[in-house]
Design a protein around this motif. Structure first.
Motif, PDB file in Angstrom:
ATOM      1  N   ALA A   1      -2.994  -7.163  -8.173  1.00 45.78           N
ATOM      2  CA  ALA A   1      -3.283  -6.648  -6.829  1.00 45.78           C
ATOM      3  C   ALA A   1      -4.571  -5.827  -6.838  1.00 45.78           C
ATOM      4  O   ALA A   1      -5.407  -5.961  -5.932  1.00 45.78           O
ATOM      5  N   GLY A   2      -4.741  -4.998  -7.854  1.00 48.40           N
ATOM      6  CA  GLY A   2      -5.947  -4.177  -7.956  1.00 48.40           C
ATOM      7  C   GLY A   2      -7.197  -5.004  -8.151  1.00 48.40           C
ATOM      8  O   GLY A   2      -8.238  -4.752  -7.521  1.00 48.40           O
ATOM      9  N   GLU A   3      -7.117  -6.009  -9.005  1.00 54.46           N
ATOM     10  CA  GLU A   3      -8.284  -6.854  -9.265  1.00 54.46           C
ATOM     11  C   GLU A   3      -8.622  -7.727  -8.056  1.00 54.46           C
ATOM     12  O   GLU A   3      -9.799  -7.949  -7.761  1.00 54.46           O
ATOM     13  N   LYS A   4      -7.622  -8.198  -7.330  1.00 55.88           N
ATOM     14  CA  LYS A   4      -7.888  -8.960  -6.098  1.00 55.88           C
ATOM     15  C   LYS A   4      -8.590  -8.077  -5.066  1.00 55.88           C
ATOM     16  O   LYS A   4      -9.540  -8.501  -4.402  1.00 55.88           O
ATOM     17  N   TYR A   5      -8.112  -6.859  -4.934  1.00 56.94           N
ATOM     18  CA  TYR A   5      -8.744  -5.910  -4.018  1.00 56.94           C
ATOM     19  C   TYR A   5     -10.205  -5.682  -4.429  1.00 56.94           C
ATOM     20  O   TYR A   5     -11.109  -5.703  -3.589  1.00 56.94           O
ATOM     21  N   ALA A   6     -10.443  -5.503  -5.725  1.00 54.89           N
ATOM     22  CA  ALA A   6     -11.797  -5.259  -6.223  1.00 54.89           C
ATOM     23  C   ALA A   6     -12.728  -6.430  -5.918  1.00 54.89           C
ATOM     24  O   ALA A   6     -13.880  -6.231  -5.512  1.00 54.89           O
TER      25      ALA A   6
ATOM     26  N   PHE B   1      -1.751   1.036  -4.628  1.00 49.03           N
ATOM     27  CA  PHE B   1      -0.712   0.033  -4.401  1.00 49.03           C
ATOM     28  C   PHE B   1       0.531   0.478  -5.151  1.00 49.03           C
ATOM     29  O   PHE B   1       0.438   1.007  -6.262  1.00 49.03           O
TER      30      PHE B   1
ATOM     31  N   ARG C   1     -12.425  -8.533  -3.441  1.00 45.19           N
ATOM     32  CA  ARG C   1     -12.697  -8.503  -1.996  1.00 45.19           C
ATOM     33  C   ARG C   1     -13.766  -7.461  -1.654  1.00 45.19           C
ATOM     34  O   ARG C   1     -14.498  -7.603  -0.692  1.00 45.19           O
ATOM     35  N   MET C   2     -13.839  -6.433  -2.489  1.00 46.50           N
ATOM     36  CA  MET C   2     -14.811  -5.356  -2.282  1.00 46.50           C
ATOM     37  C   MET C   2     -16.108  -5.605  -3.067  1.00 46.50           C
ATOM     38  O   MET C   2     -16.919  -4.708  -3.233  1.00 46.50           O
TER      39      MET C   2
ATOM     40  N   LEU D   1     -14.828  -1.326 -10.253  1.00 47.12           N
ATOM     41  CA  LEU D   1     -13.455  -0.884 -10.021  1.00 47.12           C
ATOM     42  C   LEU D   1     -13.048   0.018 -11.174  1.00 47.12           C
ATOM     43  O   LEU D   1     -13.161  -0.368 -12.342  1.00 47.12           O
TER      44      LEU D   1
ATOM     45  N   LEU E   1       0.826  -1.198   0.000  1.00 43.72           N
ATOM     46  CA  LEU E   1       0.000   0.000   0.000  1.00 43.72           C
ATOM     47  C   LEU E   1       0.864   1.252   0.000  1.00 43.72           C
ATOM     48  O   LEU E   1       1.988   1.256   0.525  1.00 43.72           O
TER      49      LEU E   1
ATOM     50  N   LYS F   1      -7.672   3.834  -3.335  1.00 42.38           N
ATOM     51  CA  LYS F   1      -6.685   2.882  -2.821  1.00 42.38           C
ATOM     52  C   LYS F   1      -5.514   2.885  -3.800  1.00 42.38           C
ATOM     53  O   LYS F   1      -5.715   2.819  -5.011  1.00 42.38           O
TER      54      LYS F   1
END
Length: 146
Positions: free
Chosen positions: A95-100, A50, A102-103, A72, A4, A48
């Motif tokens: 990383a961005g798609e994994k975060y998305a 990264f 999770r959201m 996203l 982050l 967010k």
């Protein structure tokens, strides 16, 4: 490593990356474009972020993300030319798609300057497809189902 954003340590480097790697494409169609450091730092703070960085060193890449109504939006993505074509852009997208996910996002979108052929190819290789072209801003809107 992907981590982050640390605003006090990273923002000057992120600003330089944006000015060096992204602004030139936007200026090809919008020559009057000016990017202020404070407005950009504010923009980074609204989502967010990264960064790609080696331990204890300055970031050499980043992805800035926003989520609006379970979509996203990749706001900004840049990797320094010395680290380009080494997989860092792909790691940042992952990383961005994994975060998305999770959201609870099911769609990812990104605007790409029409003059940025490298970015268009990069996103196409990641499964993004052109959704529309907006001539007023000389950009393509790309979309991917997550």
């Amino acid at each position: 490593m992907i981590r982050l954003r640390l605003p006090s340590k990273d923002d000057l480097y992120l600003y330089r990356l944006i000015v060096k790697r992204l602004v030139p494409f936007a200026r090809k169609t919008q020559p009057e474009l000016r990017i202020g450091k404070q407005s950009l730092i504010h923009r980074l703070g609204t989502g967010k972020v990264f960064v790609a960085a080696k331990r204890g060193q300055a970031p050499f890449g980043f992805i800035s993300l926003k989520i609006i109504q379970n979509i996203l939006f990749i706001d900004l993505l840049a990797v320094d030319s010395t680290s380009e074509n080494k997989g860092w852009g792909s790691k940042l997208i992952i990383a961005g798609e994994k975060y998305a996910k999770r959201m609870n996002c099911s769609i990812a979108q990104v605007w790409v300057d029409e003059k940025n052929a490298h970015a268009l190819t990069f996103y196409a290789n990641k499964g993004y497809q052109v959704l529309e072209y907006t001539p007023q801003i000389h950009c393509f809107l790309l979309r991917k189902d997550l």
